[in-house]
Scaffold this active site. Structure first.
Site, PDB file in Angstrom:
ATOM      1  N   GLY A 249      21.894  -5.826  -4.784  1.00 53.76           N
ATOM      2  CA  GLY A 249      22.290  -5.867  -6.183  1.00 53.76           C
ATOM      3  C   GLY A 249      22.055  -7.230  -6.795  1.00 53.76           C
ATOM      4  O   GLY A 249      21.199  -8.001  -6.349  1.00 53.76           O
ATOM      5  N   SER A 250      22.839  -7.541  -7.800  1.00 57.06           N
ATOM      6  CA  SER A 250      22.678  -8.794  -8.541  1.00 57.06           C
ATOM      7  C   SER A 250      23.242  -9.975  -7.758  1.00 57.06           C
ATOM      8  O   SER A 250      24.013  -9.806  -6.803  1.00 57.06           O
ATOM      9  CB  SER A 250      23.396  -8.691  -9.889  1.00 57.06           C
ATOM     10  OG  SER A 250      24.797  -8.586  -9.690  1.00 57.06           O
ATOM     11  N   GLY A 254      26.410 -10.324  -5.146  1.00 57.55           N
ATOM     12  CA  GLY A 254      26.265 -10.926  -3.826  1.00 57.55           C
ATOM     13  C   GLY A 254      27.281 -12.018  -3.574  1.00 57.55           C
ATOM     14  O   GLY A 254      27.816 -12.136  -2.461  1.00 57.55           O
ATOM     15  N   GLU A 271      20.807  -8.609  -0.221  1.00 55.22           N
ATOM     16  CA  GLU A 271      19.494  -8.472  -0.860  1.00 55.22           C
ATOM     17  C   GLU A 271      19.728  -8.528  -2.366  1.00 55.22           C
ATOM     18  O   GLU A 271      20.093  -7.529  -2.991  1.00 55.22           O
ATOM     19  CB  GLU A 271      18.837  -7.148  -0.459  1.00 55.22           C
ATOM     20  CG  GLU A 271      18.572  -7.012   1.030  1.00 55.22           C
ATOM     21  CD  GLU A 271      17.541  -7.984   1.561  1.00 55.22           C
ATOM     22  OE1 GLU A 271      16.871  -8.661   0.734  1.00 55.22           O
ATOM     23  OE2 GLU A 271      17.382  -8.070   2.788  1.00 55.22           O
ATOM     24  N   CYS A 305      13.673  -5.407  -7.549  1.00 58.69           N
ATOM     25  CA  CYS A 305      13.968  -6.787  -7.167  1.00 58.69           C
ATOM     26  C   CYS A 305      12.687  -7.547  -6.878  1.00 58.69           C
ATOM     27  O   CYS A 305      12.659  -8.774  -6.931  1.00 58.69           O
ATOM     28  CB  CYS A 305      14.907  -6.822  -5.966  1.00 58.69           C
ATOM     29  SG  CYS A 305      14.349  -5.844  -4.570  1.00 58.69           S
TER      30      CYS A 305
END
Length: 518
Positions: A249-250, A254, A271, A305
């Site tokens: 995610g963002s 994270g 990630e 991403c």
């Protein structure tokens, strides 16, 4: 006009995938719970139509699932790894049967175009194939001891319950990257999907349930919880019964995951964001470069991403390549992702559209020159307000907005004079996921891949930033999180490492020659 959801119903796609009007939000792999949370409505960004509802997972429902998962781990970890791999092989085959239907649901619920939806399910199949082979290759190491008649080796054991927190842009593949590897490692999985694409997760669990039942896999090996982050999000992160959280995610997500899990000394695979750049040198093949740039920048409507967000172009070919790029963008077709003629589908929601337009406004404030797109599409077929024309902006490399990741089709163009400057521009962002250089000069390519070249976890030559293969470890550095999943030796993160020393002699020599008179 018939809506896309009506077309899916008439084509039996939803029924084939077991999607009902109201669906349970929690599964233990072989059983669905009667969940007690609020209803969540899933609508498509393609046309705003409602696809279905989910009765979400409450804290009480979550507790039931986690207890069953704990019990399943005690049994599953003792199943020989090749036998675990056989179950994964069958899951891959079952996914092959439903590739068309699941791919269509991915496209419609998330918004990525038809071919990308099909491709995402193929990634699930591919990781199953990879994991089957891996089940016979969970290798350790042997080493020589400094003490006589001793043997040393390392081995890997199953870790436990693996929490997988996935985001909307890859509704099913990210789960598979984690879950199939974790399964052959002897772990069990708890999946919390994005609330923006929950029906893809429900459909996936419906598909795998048949395989789990036929192979008498313990209830609780593959688990699903669909619920509000405010309800069960922190519960999962704080749960000491989950030794590893793999979160996609963002960057803000994270940081939260790292903080919460780190406080209890748990493990994480993160990630996160990517601000991926491509260096285009004077010696690049501009035809293949163009194909890679366009796919990387507008594929999934810029919501990968690994999407290409920055072009660093040598000043001598800048105008030539810009002209080629503008002509290519002019040929793009926007529309419903289920229409095979569409190149670019919608953004996930109107919030993403707002982020897109805000970033363009900031780029203009920071002396950016918008040379293509940036508009929100209106009129017939675009009533959902989620379709945009991808934007190209000429920017100074030091502009603050260039160093941020806008999760939308916004591409920045910059010039450079020599390779040192190109590398400096490329690395001067907080993110470090994917990168590429296009050149037919060996020295330039090797410089880019050297210690003082790209600082990203993925560095490519003459191939774009998106489209990573499952055979390699996937992940990045800096604010991207440092995690690795999928191929190579990423499996080691899902296991606990143990060093063993065996004394097969009749004496006990101590390390460093220490002696005790006993």
């Amino acid at each position: 006009m018939e809506t896309s959801v009506q077309m899916l119903i008439e084509g039996a796609v939803l029924s084939d995938l077991g999607i009902k009007d109201i669906n349970s939000g929690a599964s233990t792999g072989t059983k669905w719970l009667d969940t007690t949370g609020d209803e969540l409505v899933s609508s498509s960004p393609a046309d705003g139509a409602e696809i279905g509802k989910i009765k979400q997972t409450s804290k009480e429902d979550y507790e039931k699932v986690i207890v069953i998962a704990q019990r399943a781990f005690e049994e599953w970890r003792s199943v020989p790894a090749p036998k675990r791999g056989e179950v994964v092989r069958q899951i891959g085959n079952e996914l092959r049967k439903y590739k068309e239907q699941l791919g269509q649901l991915v496209s419609y619920e998330m918004g990525k175009i038809y071919t990308e939806g099909q491709g995402e399910v193929q990634e699930m199949i591919d990781i199953c194939d990879f994991a089957v082979g891996l089940s016979r290759q969970l290798y350790g190491l042997t080493m020589h001891s400094e003490r006589p008649h001793h043997r040393m080796y390392e081995q890997y054991h199953p870790l436990g319950i693996i929490g997988v927190v996935s985001t909307f842009n890859f509704p099913v593949a990210v789960w598979a990257w984690n879950a199939m590897i974790a399964m052959v490692c002897g772990d069990v999985v708890l999946w919390k999907p994005s609330s923006k694409v929950p029906l893809c997760a429900v459909a996936t669990h419906n598909i795998v349930a048949k395989v789990l039942k036929e192979n008498h896999v313990p209830e609780g090996v593959l688990n699903l919880v669909v619920g509000r982050s405010s309800e069960i999000g922190d519960v999962i992160l704080n749960d000491k019964r989950i030794p590893l959280i793999s979160a996609t995610g963002s960057v803000p997500l994270g940081r939260r995951v790292a903080q919460k899990v780190g406080e209890r000394l748990g493990k994480t695979i993160l990630e996160l964001g990517g601000n991926n750049g491509i260096i285009i040198t004077e010696k690049a093949n501009l035809d293949i470069t163009l194909r890679a740039v366009v796919f990387g920048a507008v594929g999934t409507a810029g919501q990968r991403c690994t999407s290409t967000r920055r072009l660093i172009i040598h000043e001598n070919i800048y105008e030539e390549f810009k002209e080629k790029l503008l002509k290519a963008y002019e040929q793009l077709k926007y529309g419903n992702p289920l229409e095979e003629s569409s190149h670019v589908g919608p953004l996930i929601d109107t919030g993403a559209v707002e982020d897109f337009t805000n970033a363009i406004a900031i780029a203009k404030e920071q002396n950016g020159n918008i040379i293509f797109g940036g508009e929100v599409l209106e009129g017939e077929g675009y009533e959902s307000g989620t379709y945009v024309i991808p934007c190209i902006a000429e920017m100074d490399s030091d502009a603050a907005i260039v160093k941020e990741e806008t999760f939308a089709p916004l591409l920045y163009l910059m010039k450079y004079k020599d390779m040192d400057e190109a590398i400096a521009i490329h690395n001067n962002v907080p993110q470090g996921l994917s990168s590429a250089i296009f050149t037919e000069d060996l020295s330039e390519a090797e410089y880019f891949l050297a210690h003082n070249g790209s600082d990203c976890g993925i560095a490519n030559v003459n191939i774009g930033t998106s489209g990573a293969e499952i055979g390699g470890a996937f992940g990045g550095e800096k604010e991207t999180g440092g995690g690795r999943e999928s191929g190579s030796d990423a499996w080691k993160a899902y296991m606990r490492r143990q060093t063993n020393t065996i004394n097969y002699g009749d004496e006990l020599p101590l390390a460093q020659g220490i002696k005790f008179d006993i």
